[in-house]
Design a protein around this motif. Structure first.
Motif, mmCIF file in Angstrom:
data_model
loop_
_atom_site.group_PDB
_atom_site.id
_atom_site.type_symbol
_atom_site.label_atom_id
_atom_site.label_comp_id
_atom_site.label_asym_id
_atom_site.label_seq_id
_atom_site.Cartn_x
_atom_site.Cartn_y
_atom_site.Cartn_z
ATOM 1 N N CYS A 240 -2.049 -10.939 4.319
ATOM 2 C CA CYS A 240 -2.847 -11.478 5.188
ATOM 3 C C CYS A 240 -3.668 -10.303 6.100
ATOM 4 O O CYS A 240 -4.375 -11.112 6.986
ATOM 5 N N ALA A 241 -3.113 -8.915 6.724
ATOM 6 C CA ALA A 241 -3.198 -8.153 8.090
ATOM 7 C C ALA A 241 -3.624 -6.640 6.993
ATOM 8 O O ALA A 241 -3.211 -6.385 6.148
ATOM 9 N N ILE A 242 -4.854 -6.491 8.277
ATOM 10 C CA ILE A 242 -4.722 -5.488 8.008
ATOM 11 C C ILE A 242 -4.607 -4.569 9.482
ATOM 12 O O ILE A 242 -4.926 -5.052 10.252
ATOM 13 N N GLU A 243 -4.334 -3.729 9.852
ATOM 14 C CA GLU A 243 -3.293 -2.937 10.625
ATOM 15 C C GLU A 243 -4.063 -1.239 11.220
ATOM 16 O O GLU A 243 -4.375 -0.586 10.360
ATOM 17 N N ILE A 244 -4.716 -1.310 12.718
ATOM 18 C CA ILE A 244 -5.362 -0.764 12.503
ATOM 19 C C ILE A 244 -4.869 0.232 13.622
ATOM 20 O O ILE A 244 -3.913 -0.451 15.086
ATOM 21 N N SER A 245 -4.388 1.794 13.613
ATOM 22 C CA SER A 245 -3.916 2.387 15.089
ATOM 23 C C SER A 245 -4.777 3.718 15.617
ATOM 24 O O SER A 245 -5.454 4.210 14.968
ATOM 25 N N SER A 246 -3.881 4.442 16.247
ATOM 26 C CA SER A 246 -4.256 5.751 17.290
ATOM 27 C C SER A 246 -4.034 6.532 17.349
ATOM 28 O O SER A 246 -2.517 6.185 17.377
ATOM 29 N N PHE A 247 -4.131 7.719 16.770
ATOM 30 C CA PHE A 247 -3.742 8.987 17.780
ATOM 31 C C PHE A 247 -4.001 9.234 19.668
ATOM 32 O O PHE A 247 -3.718 10.144 20.081
#
Ligand code: MLT
Length: 409
Positions: A240-247
């Motif tokens: 149920c989850a989408i994860e968005i990440s960053s540099f």
């Protein structure tokens, strides 16, 4: 005759950070020669580290040679980079396959674009206050009605208040919603969600076939080993989850641009089978995007090497020392502060219930410090103010000193 997307007319105001810049410039025009200290936008200031510079230089050199030149890259990003990220999740006991990772030019575009793979009538819930991109992108997509000046809310969006009383983490919605945006460590409040808090939301999402869009852009700032850095540390979340990440925030890539989004095969919504949501995001990226810049990806890969990680931890430690300076300084003045411990933002209650924009003006005119008015992140941010720990330490110290000396409380 062409027509404009009328949803743009619904947007309540200009995007928050350009608005702050506009007001700051207006102040400077009237007060030339005054030095203003910028603790507003969360923009990194420290140089890229040696391992990253070397990785990027090597990539540039390769582009300058016919034998090593490369053009369009692989779909979804460099395989080595996706492997390296997958291994990093593995260290936290989380299984994320490289093929579930999509490299992009940053968490902001992904946060804005992810909604495009969901139904136009899906009901959106946001933490209130929240990073403005979640709401604005859904307004533009037509999932909301107009902006209500009285409430400070868009019709049709479910605002989940994050207040001092609930530790700045929302209760699960008391109605059915479909897309739930969560950011932890939180921008703007600096609160970090616990395993129990996230587990409650994951249970809700699984019961309702809702999707949690989890913004983990500040995950590297979590130093407490008991606090999750990824939603996938929560049982059942891969459904149920989408994860968005960053540099951006730990590697210093706010200008270089690099991020990634995880869309697990297991995520399912109404009338879909495993893999379909992931395929939709894949299709969207294929059509709208041509891979993150190859030099940025080389820098990202270098950042994930042993040396790169050590150096990036140094950047995080540097900004967290700034956070301590800000929080300590304000606390000593008797101000009420939150965040700034496992997060690079300090959230403060404005004195005497002053409105956020009034306090913005007061800070600017008396202390010459720019921060971000809490209400710019949503109605529950009214009466609060955000200070960013990103900046050179000398400037941060100068700003805190000026607040201490010049802000009339
Ligand atoms: C912020 O200040 O909230 C962020 O830096 C904005 C962003 O990352 O886009």
């Amino acid at each position: 005759m062409a027509t404009i997307n009328l949803n743009y007319n619904k947007l309540a105001a200009g995007y928050l950070f350009p608005e702050i810049r506009r007001r700051t410039e207006a102040f400077l025009e009237e007060n030339s020669g005054v030095e203003v200290m910028m603790l507003g936008v969360g923009d990194t200031t420290e140089p890229l580290t040696p391992a990253i510079i070397k990785g990027m230089h090597d990539a540039v050199d390769a582009l300058g040679n016919a034998d090593t030149y490369t053009g369009y890259g692989k779909e979804r990003g460099m395989p080595e980079l996706r492997e390296a990220l997958s291994e990093r999740y593995d260290e936290r006991g989380v299984l994320v396959k490289p093929s579930e990772i999509f490299i992009s030019d940053g968490a902001k575009p992904d946060s804005a674009n992810i909604q495009t793979i969901f139904g136009p009538a899906d009901i959106v819930a946001v933490q209130d206050p929240a990073y403005p991109v979640y709401v604005d992108s859904n307004v533009i997509a037509g999932r909301t009605g107009g902006f209500n000046e009285k409430t400070g809310k868009y019709e049709g969006i479910v605002y989940m208040p994050c207040t001092e009383e609930n530790g700045f983490f929302p209760e699960v919605p008391d109605q059915k919603v479909d897309l739930i945006y969560i950011c932890s460590p939180n921008n703007p409040t600096g609160a970090v969600a616990t395993v129990d808090q996230l587990s409650m939301l994951v249970d809700y999402a699984r019961r309702n076939k809702a999707v949690i869009i989890f913004d983990a852009a500040y995950a590297a700032y979590v130093s407490d080993p008991n606090l999750p850095r990824s939603i996938y540390e929560i049982d059942g979340s891969k459904e149920c989850a989408i994860e968005i990440s960053s540099f951006s925030k730990d590697t210093g890539f706010t200008g270089v641009r690099l991020g990634w989004t995880v869309v697990p095969y297991d995520v399912i919504v109404k009338d879909t089978s495993p893999g379909e949501i992931r395929s939709a995001w894949n299709r969207r990226m294929d059509t709208f995007f041509n891979e993150a810049p190859n030099v940025s990806q080389a820098g990202g890969l270098a950042a994930l090497s042993g040396q790169g990680r050590e150096e990036c931890q140094g950047l995080v430690d540097y900004y967290m020392r700034n956070a301590k300076v800000i929080k300590g300084g304000l606390d000593d003045m008797g101000m009420v502060t939150f965040g700034g411990v496992n997060a690079p933002y300090i959230w403060l209650r404005t004195p005497d219930g002053m409105g956020s924009w009034d306090f913005f003006n007061k800070m600017l005119s008396e202390a010459h410090v720019v921060g971000t008015p809490g209400v710019g992140f949503g109605p529950s941010g009214e009466g609060y103010f955000r200070l960013s720990a990103f900046g050179h330490t000398e400037n941060i110290e100068k700003a805190v000193d000026s607040i201490r000396k010049n802000l009339r409380l």
